[in-house]
Write an enzyme that holds these catalytic residues in place. Structure first.
Site: not given
Lengths: 210, 123, 281
Positions: C38, C147
């Site tokens: 990564r 949300d």
């Protein structure tokens, strides 16, 4: 009984302690209220008033309730003006360890605003304040960080100030730091910790160049 | 094997203590501040704590006070400080430290204190 | 290639210490391959040929955007039913018991699941209560889920899921609480009606003011994406949103020890959670 569809808290349900005036004067009054919840909400809302920095700092010093202290610190971080920075720097000289550490934490969040005071803090006569200053350097995203650290390990007479600076040089140090690290090792030849930390920093710097 | 938790926000200090203690046969775990130390000891308590004073979120004094109130097997704690004033020493001992020592630490000194305290604690 | 970038052992150590300090995530040596891969990916994306250059960006970039990008990459965030199930076990096995023992009125117990994402968490909590908490016969429980993203809220209300999201749902529960719709499964209507979905930006104080009096908050894998200040502020808002003695559950890679000292740590047999002190208001 069982699962029921919940509802958001209605707008009419204002926390009682928030019902008084929410202008600057009202909030400053509320900041000194008996009830900690009132003080916490006042501190939170005062973040919108940079001119409240001095009052927040005064309250911070006498505040006994941890949750209120935390919110005052967050508000001061948000305000981040010169009054706030100077007041937080003053906290570095207090006996209260919790406040000192909290002040360091906030100062670390405000690197640009702290940078102008850095030179002076690193030369403070109190070694503990110099250690705190090096601690603040850790999060400073400032081009002079490495230079400051090299100055500290080359000149500072106090072993623990140098130790704190070496820790950080292991992370940000470059080729320029090598000479200073080597002479630090000589200066504190009898201190195993300095030897260990300087060697680690040197090893990392050399790995960078490979 | 005795488990020791090293609590210090400086990575180099943790590494230094870890190397000294592991060479002497201890099992070492690390925490970056007092709160993380509490999280770790809630999972499995330790036989000894090495505690730095100045740390973010929860400092060494706060950690010791919390530890001493917890319903977990207690263990000795050494507070390691850069400050030499009598009031700091007093605060540390009142908060629950068994010993207060000053940086910089020499390996043999650290081991002597650790072994001494572990021995006393068993008696 | 001559200059094939690589991560040295020292680089890895340095990075690991920095990332640990910033996020609380500690990579064991066994994760080396995962981490290197990564890091190299982000180095390529930011045009850095050396780790040193990339690390400087990571450390000194004023906006902190690259650190965020890297965190996103390091925290593989999948949502599926009963993710981190030990916390639901803790809810029905320990937290609710303590809450009802303390309760002096018969007001409903309020649970907040934020972010709702596509609804797996709040519906999962509802199923867990129905299946594993017998006291639900004596108590009302309200589940609210929020949300910031209206599109995802719409999806959550619909409650349509693929096999992948349902892989940890045992067959009998699948039959009981879902119905097949084409190639997907939909949460049955009674369950969909039991969860209230609202739009909330946790950084907005007005939104947060309309979400209070909760007994348990699930906020998993959200704060990790915030910068230090927003994280601390949000934790303080959650403190105000909880009843005294209320609990908050964070994701497995998140630790309150990096966020705020306001909460007590509570160890239950199933999980470690955080609690607003009983005497706090």
């Amino acid at each position: 009984m069982g699962l029921k569809k919940g509802k958001p808290t209605p707008a009419t349900d204002v926390p009682g302690e928030r019902q008084q005036a929410r202008d600057l004067d009202g909030l400053l009054l509320a900041l000194q209220a008996e009830d900690p919840l009132t003080r916490r909400w006042a501190a939170r809302d005062l973040e919108a008033y940079p001119e409240a920095a001095a009052a927040l700092l005064t309250q911070l010093r006498s505040e006994r309730e941890n949750s209120v202290r935390q919110v005052i610190l967050t508000a001061l971080t948000g305000i981040g003006n010169e009054t706030a920075i100077r007041g937080l720097i003053d906290c570095l000289y207090l006996e209260d360890v919790m406040l000192r550490n909290a002040a360091i934490e906030v100062l670390k969040e405000l690197p640009d605003q702290v940078a102008p005071f850095m030179g002076q803090l690193l030369k403070d006569s109190d070694p503990d304040v110099r250690i705190f200053a090096v601690d603040v350097l850790e999060s400073l995203r400032h081009p002079r960080v490495e230079e400051w650290l090299i100055e500290v390990i080359s000149e500072d007479p106090h072993v623990n100030v140098c130790a704190t600076a070496v820790d950080l040089l292991g992370e940000v140090g470059s080729d320029q730091a090598k000479v200073a690290l080597a002479s630090l090792k000589q200066r504190f030849a009898e201190e195993p910790y300095i030897q260990f930390a300087a060697d680690l920093a040197l090893k990392r710097i050399e790995a960078d160049e490979a | 094997m005795k488990r020791i938790l090293v609590i210090d926000d400086a990575a180099t200090v943790r590494l230094y203590h870890r190397e000294i203690l592991e060479k002497a046969g201890f099992v070492v775990d690390e925490a970056i501040n007092g709160l993380e130390a509490l999280e770790k000891l809630e999972q499995a308590p330790f036989d000894l704590y090495l505690v730095d004073v100045n740390m973010p979120k929860l400092d060494g004094y706060g950690f010791l006070r919390a530890l001493r109130q917890l319903d977990v097997p207690q263990a000795p704690a050494i507070m390691i400080s850069t400050e030499s004033s009598a009031s700091d020493r007093h605060t540390a001992l009142v908060a629950g430290a068994n010993l207060y020592i000053l940086k910089p630490i020499k390996p043999e000194q650290l081991l002597a204190h650790v072994q001494g305290l572990l021995g006393e604690w068993q008696d | 290639m001559l200059n094939h970038p690589r991560i040295s052992d020292e680089d890895f150590q340095k990075f690991r210490e920095f990332f640990y300090r910033k996020t609380g995530m500690l990579f064991e040596d066994g994760k080396r391959y995962f981490v290197d891969k990564r890091l190299l990916e982000r180095m390529a994306a930011t045009d850095n040929e050396t780790f040193r250059g990339y690390f400087t960006l990571l450390r000194f970039q004023a906006s902190g955007a690259e650190l965020q990008a890297l965190i996103n990459l390091m925290t593989v965030n999948e949502t599926y039913f009963f993710r981190e199930e030990y916390q639901f076990q803790c809810l029905v096995g320990s937290m609710l018991t303590e809450i009802v023992t303390r309760r002096t009125s018969n007001k409903p117990i309020r649970i907040w699941s934020v972010p709702s994402s596509s609804g797996e968490e709040p519906y999962g909590i509802a199923i867990y209560l129905l299946e594993h908490w017998p006291l639900l016969r004596q108590w009302d429980v309200e589940i609210i889920s929020s949300d910031i993203d209206t599109q995802i809220l719409k999806q959550a209300k619909q409650g349509l899921y693929s096999d992948r999201a349902l892989q940890h749902v045992p067959e009998p529960l699948l039959k009981k609480y879902f119905q097949r719709v084409g190639t997907q499964y939909q949460v049955r209507q009674t369950l969909r009606e039991a969860v209230e979905f609202t739009q909330v930006n946790v950084s907005d104080s007005a939104d947060m003011r309309s979400h209070r009096h909760f007994d348990v908050i699930f906020c998993r894998n959200l704060l990790i994406y915030f910068d230090d200040i927003s994280r601390k502020k949000t934790a303080e808002s959650f403190f105000d949103a909880l009843n005294p003695g209320g609990f908050i559950c964070l994701g497995h890679s998140e630790a309150m020890s990096r966020i705020s000292p306001l909460f007590d740590i509570r160890r239950f047999p199933e999980a470690i959670v955080y609690q607003k002190p009983l005497e706090a208001r």
